[in-house]
Enzyme design. Structure first.
Site, PDB file in Angstrom:
ATOM      1  N   ASN A 124       0.797  -1.221   0.000  1.00 23.26           N
ATOM      2  CA  ASN A 124       0.000   0.000   0.000  1.00 23.26           C
ATOM      3  C   ASN A 124       0.833   1.276   0.000  1.00 23.26           C
ATOM      4  OD1 ASN A 124       0.377  -1.315   2.681  1.00 23.26           O
ATOM      5  ND2 ASN A 124      -0.299   0.671   3.439  1.00 23.26           N
ATOM      6  N   CYS A 147       3.048  12.305  11.315  1.00 22.73           N
ATOM      7  CA  CYS A 147       1.780  13.006  11.478  1.00 22.73           C
ATOM      8  C   CYS A 147       0.671  12.310  10.710  1.00 22.73           C
ATOM      9  CB  CYS A 147       1.908  14.446  10.999  1.00 22.73           C
ATOM     10  SG  CYS A 147       2.213  14.580   9.229  1.00 22.73           S
ATOM     11  N   ALA A 161     -13.795  -3.472  -0.199  1.00 22.88           N
ATOM     12  CA  ALA A 161     -14.471  -2.822  -1.325  1.00 22.88           C
ATOM     13  C   ALA A 161     -14.021  -1.377  -1.537  1.00 22.88           C
ATOM     14  CB  ALA A 161     -15.993  -2.859  -1.102  1.00 22.88           C
ATOM     15  N   HIS A 162     -13.689  -0.680  -0.447  1.00 19.17           N
ATOM     16  CA  HIS A 162     -13.493   0.770  -0.587  1.00 19.17           C
ATOM     17  C   HIS A 162     -12.172   1.132  -1.251  1.00 19.17           C
ATOM     18  CE1 HIS A 162     -10.558   1.781   2.703  1.00 19.17           C
ATOM     19  NE2 HIS A 162     -10.969   0.621   3.169  1.00 19.17           N
TER      20      HIS A 162
HETATM   21  C1  LIG Z   1      -2.673  -3.572   2.243  1.00 16.81           C
HETATM   22  C2  LIG Z   1      -3.838  -3.257   3.113  1.00 16.81           C
HETATM   23  N1  LIG Z   1      -4.320  -4.190   3.950  1.00 16.81           N
HETATM   24  C3  LIG Z   1      -5.383  -3.946   4.745  1.00 16.81           C
HETATM   25  C4  LIG Z   1      -6.019  -2.734   4.747  1.00 16.81           C
HETATM   26  C5  LIG Z   1      -7.181  -2.524   5.669  1.00 16.81           C
HETATM   27  O1  LIG Z   1      -8.379  -2.366   4.969  1.00 16.81           O
HETATM   28  P1  LIG Z   1      -9.715  -1.896   5.712  1.00 16.81           P
HETATM   29  O2  LIG Z   1      -9.444  -0.512   6.193  1.00 16.81           O
HETATM   30  O3  LIG Z   1     -10.765  -1.962   4.688  1.00 16.81           O
HETATM   31  O4  LIG Z   1      -9.957  -2.789   6.846  1.00 16.81           O
HETATM   32  C6  LIG Z   1      -5.550  -1.722   3.885  1.00 16.81           C
HETATM   33  C7  LIG Z   1      -6.136  -0.361   3.836  1.00 16.81           C
HETATM   34  O5  LIG Z   1      -6.369   0.330   4.787  1.00 16.81           O
HETATM   35  C8  LIG Z   1      -4.435  -1.997   3.059  1.00 16.81           C
HETATM   36  O6  LIG Z   1      -3.948  -1.064   2.222  1.00 16.81           O
END
Ligand SMILES: Cc1ncc(COP(=O)(O)O)c(C=O)c1O
Ligand SMILES: Cc1ncc(COP(=O)(O)O)c(C=O)c1O
Lengths: 126, 387, 387, 126
Positions: B155, B326, B204-205
């Site tokens: 991410n 931050c 989903a988001h």
């Molecule tokens: C790689 C990864 N795993 C898990 C999550 C957690 O997802 P959620 O916030 O929908 O629980 C995210 C995003 O926040 C993510 O980017």
């Protein structure tokens, strides 16, 4: 969760840091602590601070606090530097408490600037 | 609501807006199929049919049997369910678990909790570009390794792991393989039935579906313990009233993704090139993550000796993420970038641009201008390290 | 979507449709404040402000400090978090737990899981009308009792427990007191700050808010372990991206409830009287639950010797719940009604009418007609018990 | 999760159980099992089932299966009762497999009815 961490005063000072730079040939004070670096420089004539400039490596609150300090004290007698108050600035800029230490770095720098100016005034009084 | 109008949003890895087709589907379900799917009456059956459609849509995107999907509240819950629900269940097989330092907190913190309960976790280090060499993974396997969790797309950096190769090694050694696919599902094409993956988390988001819903794929024959108890929904693996509109939204987002992934990828690749071309002449610019073969929706860059929080403010009205403290509730700079070998200083000056379906060339132009100006401004403002 | 148009929905205890004001608020947030509240940029701050408003709205309904509220995916998660998160945390205080046989599965199944882990659970029996006498509760307390969980309003019968009295006893004995308020929050007036309650679960979709979101009230100074790990959201008690539109919907539903609870209760009381008057002459009709002083939105009735599934079909297009096994994934007739002393036969013929804000006198008239006819039809169809 | 558990054939038979009741003076068979009770009654003339009636305490599928049986065999020769097939009825009514046992109760009742009719035919042949 973050609220809006920057009040209008911070945004103004950060957006228009009119006193950013170096006072040519001026008296300099520098402090580095808490991961922040603050450099103040001042030119003084007839015990009046005629020019006050700053450079900062730091977060928006420290930048804004330093610009605020310059705005407030440029043009005023050196003696009035004593009136500088971190509490007031913390309040005006709504600085989060966890950043108190950083504002104290500014306080240290201002104190150091005052001392440097007074040293200079003593050594070659005008 | 105000103030959102003039923002330039380049933080699609944090969350995405609803796709219009998804929003419309959800409104329809909220109006006409808002019943409890557990109810044995005509209303309940309408909602049950909606859930079936959604399961079919998601299953088709992933190429799996709909019966392998468990609905959750998001990827965090899916990760927790997958890892907790496997580790304890397979404790007899061994107490050794494998994961990476650069996983999302939703994985890292679960493994930390398991360490406190007596499990032995190996935290694999990535290469400087974020990628995990398969030999390093293989070398870390032990007799008592029972579970590995490696994310699909990172991410923060966009680094893509070779889950086919890692999964194949897991299969050879009888290790259950979980993949956190929160940043890959709906964004990259893949086929779970033909990948050696036992558990796959998604939300989903991150791909234009609603917040508050996700899914865990559980390959047939993978035993799993539930995280929560209550009611017989979802084969006792995940209780609670099914949020039929959210699930319909997830299904619809999957259906939209199925037809637009290739176009999205081409679009993002072009935009990322434009962005990189516009900023690469900044002195000292570093790319955090893969230069070329990562997920094209993410470009993470840093410059030496810039304070991250000030940079973020200087970039407004650009909405981007930073590696600085931050950014999060934690006080340390990004542990992900630290694991790539970046210094605290470098990590906290990092900016993650993450692009999305609605991003335009104009947005990128503005981002380039703001970034170049911001860096210049802060560099001019900074004193030398020693006065 | 089709087929929902001519339904007569009297299953508001299962779930409710969105209040129009709630739906509008959610649409607004989805369009203008869909950002990730964890993001440190202008978008994130817009969403954070939305969460604050929602917390204020819910806090004001319950009369609590907003900082005491944890957002969850619903009451099931809130119940799991409250009970699991307390029991293990306080294991040193003792292994004895107290609850009732008539709790919802989201509580029952958590206690069953704790029993498997070595906890000792006392399952209190209600009176025939569903109510738990305070002396019975007090008598069950032991030196090593550390946690009690008693629901506010029963979802099958509408029986209301005296949580003020039970909580006071808990306080005296240093027992943590959890209340499953899924059927009470937003539906009855109460004031959590002035109730001796440590933990209170609620869910939005029972009071015209969205499905997939709920909250756990955690009184100041109540220690709690998380159920899930990952990220620093919500003081580490509940990780995951906050679903800002769902939370806004929950807040708005609370705000609507705050001004309409009294009117709702008067409306429901009148409708329940109308319904009862219309069916009370049916031979052998029994009320399952309190006749008078329960939650007025629920009327649960049974008749001897009627097969529940056939009754449910005979009642179509009425949407109501039944105590029969076909209602749920389980194979036994309602354990709640069994605990009130009803036979399997009686339990499986039970029909729960649950009324709501949109219910009209006309709906009730139709329900009366369908119920009377349905019972008559099936009675005529049934052979004597012995030929 | 429940799909729509009742196909149109079930809804038709359940909604219009035209053969509900008792064949006056008829031959009766009764079975109780699996929590279900089924009672069939028939009048027979010239080896033809002239009237077939039922009473059931049971779920919609059992009611519909029994009505279907009556519809199919009223007016047909007694001998053809042998042709009654639960498999076919399960399929026509899309009866869920877990209810197979209940449909076998109907089979038992039908067998018992046939036996009773044949007894009667043997004892007083027409
Ligand atoms: C790689 C990864 N795993 C898990 C999550 C957690 O997802 P959620 O916030 O929908 O629980 C995210 C995003 O926040 C993510 O980017
Ligand atoms: C008393 C009670 N507790 C808990 C729940 C679970 O709520 P949810 O489905 O929102 O998790 C319900 C409703 O299903 C309920 O009625």
């Amino acid at each position: 969760m973050n609220n809006n961490p920057y009040n209008p005063a911070v945004r103004d000072c950060f957006g228009s840091p009119d006193h950013a730079g170096t006072a040519a040939g001026g008296i300099v004070a520098f402090f580095e602590d808490q991961g922040m670096r603050i450099r103040l420089s001042a030119n003084v004539r007839n015990s009046i601070i005629t020019e006050l400039r700053f450079l900062v490596w730091g977060c928006p609150h420290v930048i804004a606090a330093t610009e605020t300090f310059c705005r407030q004290f440029e043009g005023r007698p050196v003696a009035e530097l004593e009136l500088f108050e971190t509490d007031q600035i913390m309040q005006d800029l709504a600085v989060p408490v966890e950043k108190t230490g950083r504002i104290l770095v500014l306080e240290d720098t201002v104190r150091s600037l005052r001392a440097a100016i007074q040293d200079r005034l003593l050594s070659k009084p005008d | 609501m105000s103030g959102a109008g003039n923002l330039i949003y380049l933080d699609f890895a944090a969350t995405t807006p609803l796709d219009p087709q998804v929003a419309e589907r959800m409104r329809d379900v909220q109006a006409n199929a808002w019943f409890n799917p557990s109810s044995n009456h005509p209303g309940g059956r309408i909602s049950t049919a909606v859930i079936k459609v959604a399961a079919g849509q998601l299953a088709s995107l992933l190429n799996v049997n709909p019966a392998t999907l468990i609905w959750t509240s998001g990827a965090t819950e899916a990760d927790n369910l997958a890892i907790m629900g496997t580790a304890k269940q397979r404790e007899h097989r061994g107490k050794h678990l494998l994961t990476m330092r650069t996983e999302h907190k939703a994985v890292v913190d679960v493994f930390r909790a398991l360490e406190r309960r007596g499990f032995d976790v190996t935290w694999l280090e990535p290469e400087a570009d974020g990628h995990l060499p398969i030999e390093r993974f293989r070398a870390a396997l032990r007799e008592d390794t029972q579970l590995a969790s490696i994310m699909h797309v990172n991410n923060e950096t966009g680094a893509i792991q070779d889950i086919a190769a890692i999964g194949a090694v897991c299969k050879q050694h009888g290790v259950v393989f979980h993949v956190d696919g929160a940043q890959a599902a709906g964004k990259m094409p893949f086929d779970l039935t033909n990948l050696p993956v036992d558990l796959y988390s998604l939300t989903a988001h991150k791909f234009y579906g609603p917040k508050g819903v996700g899914a865990l794929y559980v390959a047939e024959g993978t035993p799993l313990d539930p995280l929560m108890f209550g009611g017989g929904q979802q084969r006792r693996l995940r209780p609670g009233t099914l949020a039929v509109d959210l699930i319909a939204g997830l299904g619809e987002a999957a259906a939209v993704a199925a037809v637009s992934i290739e176009r999205d990828l081409a679009h993002l690749t072009a935009l990322r090139e434009q962005l990189l071309a516009g900023i690469q002449n900044i002195e000292g610019l570093q790319i955090n993550g893969p230069e070329q073969d990562g997920y094209p929706g993410i470009l993470n860059v840093g410059v030496n000796d810039i304070e991250g929080e000030s940079l973020l403010l200087a970039l407004e009205p650009l909405c981007v993420a930073t590696g600085s403290a931050c950014n999060s509730q934690s006080q340390e700079p990004s542990y992900v970038l630290r694991a790539l070998g970046r210094s605290d200083q470098q990590a906290q000056s990092a900016i993650r641009f993450s692009l999305g379906r609605p991003t335009t060339r104009k947005d990128i132009e503005t981002a380039i201008k703001l970034y170049c100006r911001g860096v210049e401004k802060l560099r001019n403002l900074a004193p030398e390290a020693v006065a």
